[in-house]
Scaffold this active site. Structure first.
Site, mmCIF file in Angstrom:
data_model
loop_
_atom_site.group_PDB
_atom_site.id
_atom_site.type_symbol
_atom_site.label_atom_id
_atom_site.label_comp_id
_atom_site.label_asym_id
_atom_site.label_seq_id
_atom_site.Cartn_x
_atom_site.Cartn_y
_atom_site.Cartn_z
ATOM 1 C CG HIS A 46 -2.054 0.904 1.192
ATOM 2 N ND1 HIS A 46 -2.235 1.915 2.115
ATOM 3 C CD2 HIS A 46 -3.111 1.005 0.341
ATOM 4 C CE1 HIS A 46 -3.333 2.585 1.845
ATOM 5 N NE2 HIS A 46 -3.882 2.065 0.772
ATOM 6 C CE LYS A 68 -1.313 4.968 -1.481
ATOM 7 N NZ LYS A 68 -1.910 4.344 -0.296
ATOM 8 C CG ASP A 119 18.390 12.682 -9.567
ATOM 9 O OD1 ASP A 119 18.301 11.680 -10.318
ATOM 10 O OD2 ASP A 119 18.252 13.855 -9.963
ATOM 11 C CG HIS A 125 -7.428 8.572 0.097
ATOM 12 N ND1 HIS A 125 -6.107 8.391 -0.262
ATOM 13 C CD2 HIS A 125 -7.957 7.327 0.201
ATOM 14 C CE1 HIS A 125 -5.844 7.105 -0.385
ATOM 15 N NE2 HIS A 125 -6.940 6.431 -0.109
ATOM 16 C CE LYS A 158 -4.121 6.813 2.843
ATOM 17 N NZ LYS A 158 -5.466 6.389 2.898
ATOM 18 C CG ASP A 199 0.426 17.906 22.514
ATOM 19 O OD1 ASP A 199 -0.807 17.956 22.682
ATOM 20 O OD2 ASP A 199 1.162 17.098 23.115
#
Length: 497
Positions: free
Chosen positions: A227, A229, A234, A415, A417, A422
């Site tokens: 899952h 990404k 470089d 979508h 996450k 704080d």
């Protein structure tokens, strides 16, 4: 005639065989000493659904973390990371050696080093994107500027307008002589056609299919998807977050808006992203790449002290990259979330598209809210999958009872996450707050120890409240009976999602 004569005996034997398999599988499951809730859920599924339940458990329920199905033996990139983490832990035994910017969070830092071999690294630049359109455009620009190599990894890659834009950019760089590798998950990229992939291969792009998905010949790792990404350019520029490569992440698809969060990093943390990508490549091809200096430009064997301290000239953004999955010894991302939540002193902002947490995380959130820490959770009012949507809704009542502020994002689909703690540091990555991300999938996330980045996240959160609806106890009690029933049914299988 013979069929009607022997059919009762045949069905009886089948029934007994199912019971025997279910009992054996249940004993093996119980003996593995897993989460009791998950164990009981799977035992019920296997007993209540003859044959189907056993098949579902075989493909979706088994835990490969202890089995080490995804072996890391021989992966040189992991060896490098372990060596550097060992030196860092030795150096951090003296708290004065911990950078002042993260000293307050030293327990979380050390935990991440031990559980995930996550180096504390200094970076020159961190930029946060709050839409797929912004992130994908920036990624394409950096790919086009690559000089030595491009490593692109995405759970979903579609053969659509955005997918083809990336295809063309990758192919063009490969024709220029730049090393280009593209990795996609066998399930998330199952719609990619042979023509799409052949055009890339003909241009010189290395295509990496992580755990090919076959509909009629299901492998035993259907539940264990990659899952992550990741984009590395470089060895100096890295991306991670929630944005996949598909049109809906760019223009919203069926939703009025598709909100997401992605982060671009320049600095030493890119080394950890590179190692994660190359480790996944090792799983697929079972070989290591040479020319380490090319892929790890920050690694200088003569200056390991700098690496062990996680420092670099002119840097100000300290972060840790945490990779977790069936190949790791610990549920490192879940453990990071737990510590971050329980150690909050004033407030926590959480955004997740799917909220189906483990009991550990659920209790951490409720206990933290009960202890007078402001906990705000933003989830979509409408999800892209109906089962996870009802599963998410099944937790709302108890969260409100504990004092959590629950907001429904109404304008499209969020979508992202993200956690911000704080106003001091934030967590951005690919992991949803659900069992699948914590236990089954290969995930990657970043902990960014910087108040400016945390404030950027929190400012966006507060701005997005204008697109949200606060759910009160009185409002929630008035929801339709049908909704309550769907939530209850989804909750029964929530530990399996």
């Amino acid at each position: 005639m013979w069929l009607s004569r022997f059919w009762p005996l045949f069905t009886s034997l089948l029934y007994l065989l199912n019971i025997a398999i279910a009992v054996y599988s249940s004993i093996m499951l119980i003996s593995s000493k897993r989460d009791p809730v998950k164990t009981l859920s799977w035992v019920m599924v296997m007993i209540m659904l003859p044959y189907i339940g056993v098949i579902l458990y075989f493909f979706f329920g088994r835990n490969f973390r202890k089995d080490k199905m995804f072996s890391r033996k021989g992966a040189r990139d992991l060896g490098l990371r372990k060596e550097l983490c060992k030196e860092m832990l030795e150096k951090f035994q003296d708290r004065d050696n911990i950078p002042q910017a993260v000293r307050r969070h030293h327990k979380l830092v050390v935990q991440n080093i031990r559980s995930a071999y996550s180096l504390l690294s200094a970076n020159n630049s961190v930029r946060i994107y709050f839409s797929g359109k912004e992130a994908l455009t920036a990624m394409l620009d950096d790919i086009k500027s690559a000089r030595t190599h491009v490593h692109l990894q995405s759970f979903i890659i579609e053969d659509d307008r955005i997918g083809n834009a990336f295809k063309e950019a990758l192919a063009a760089k490969a024709r220029e002589g730049v090393e280009v590798r593209m990795m996609y998950d066998g399930f998330g990229g199952r719609h990619l056609g042979k023509k799409f992939l052949k055009e890339l291969q003909d241009a010189g792009v290395e295509i990496l299919n992580f755990s090919p998905f076959r509909l009629f010949f299901l492998p035993p790792i259907v539940n264990y998807r990659n899952h992550r990404k990741i984009l590395v350019v470089d060895g100096k520029i890295g991306y991670l977050g929630g944005v996949n490569i598909a049109d809906r992440y760019y223009d919203g698809g069926d939703f009025p808006e598709w909100r997401d969060t992605h982060v671009r990093i320049e600095g030493m943390s890119v080394m950890s992203l590179q190692a994660t990508f190359l480790l996944d490549r090792y799983f697929i091809l079972n070989n290591n790449l040479g020319r380490r200096k090319k892929y790890y430009p920050f690694v200088n064997p003569k200056d390991k002290a700098m690496l062990a301290a996680g420092t670099a000239g002119g840097s100000r953004y300290y972060s840790q990259i945490i990779a977790s999955g069936p190949d790791s010894d610990w549920s490192a991302i879940m453990q990071c979330y737990f510590t971050a939540i329980t150690k909050a002193r004033d407030h926590i902002y959480i955004i997740t598209p799917y909220f189906i947490p483990s009991e550990t995380i659920l209790n951490a959130i409720k206990i933290t809210a009960l202890s007078d820490v402001e906990v705000s959770l933003m989830i979509p009012e409408r999800s892209d999958t109906w089962l996870t949507n009802w599963g998410t809704m099944s937790y709302v009542s108890e969260l409100i009872d504990a004092g959590v502020k629950v907001y429904f994002f109404k304008r499209g689909f969020n979508h992202s996450k993200v956690l911000s703690i704080d106003g001091e540091y934030c967590i951005i990555g690919s992991a949803n707050m659900d069992n699948r991300s914590f236990e089954h999938n290969f995930e990657v996330t970043s902990v960014i120890y910087d108040a400016e980045c945390a404030r950027t996240i929190e400012d966006r959160f507060r701005k997005d409240l204008s697109r949200c609806k606060l759910i009160t106890k009185a409002k929630w009690r008035k929801r339709r009976f049908k909704n309550k029933l769907y939530e209850s049914l989804a909750r029964l299988v929530a530990p399996l999602l």
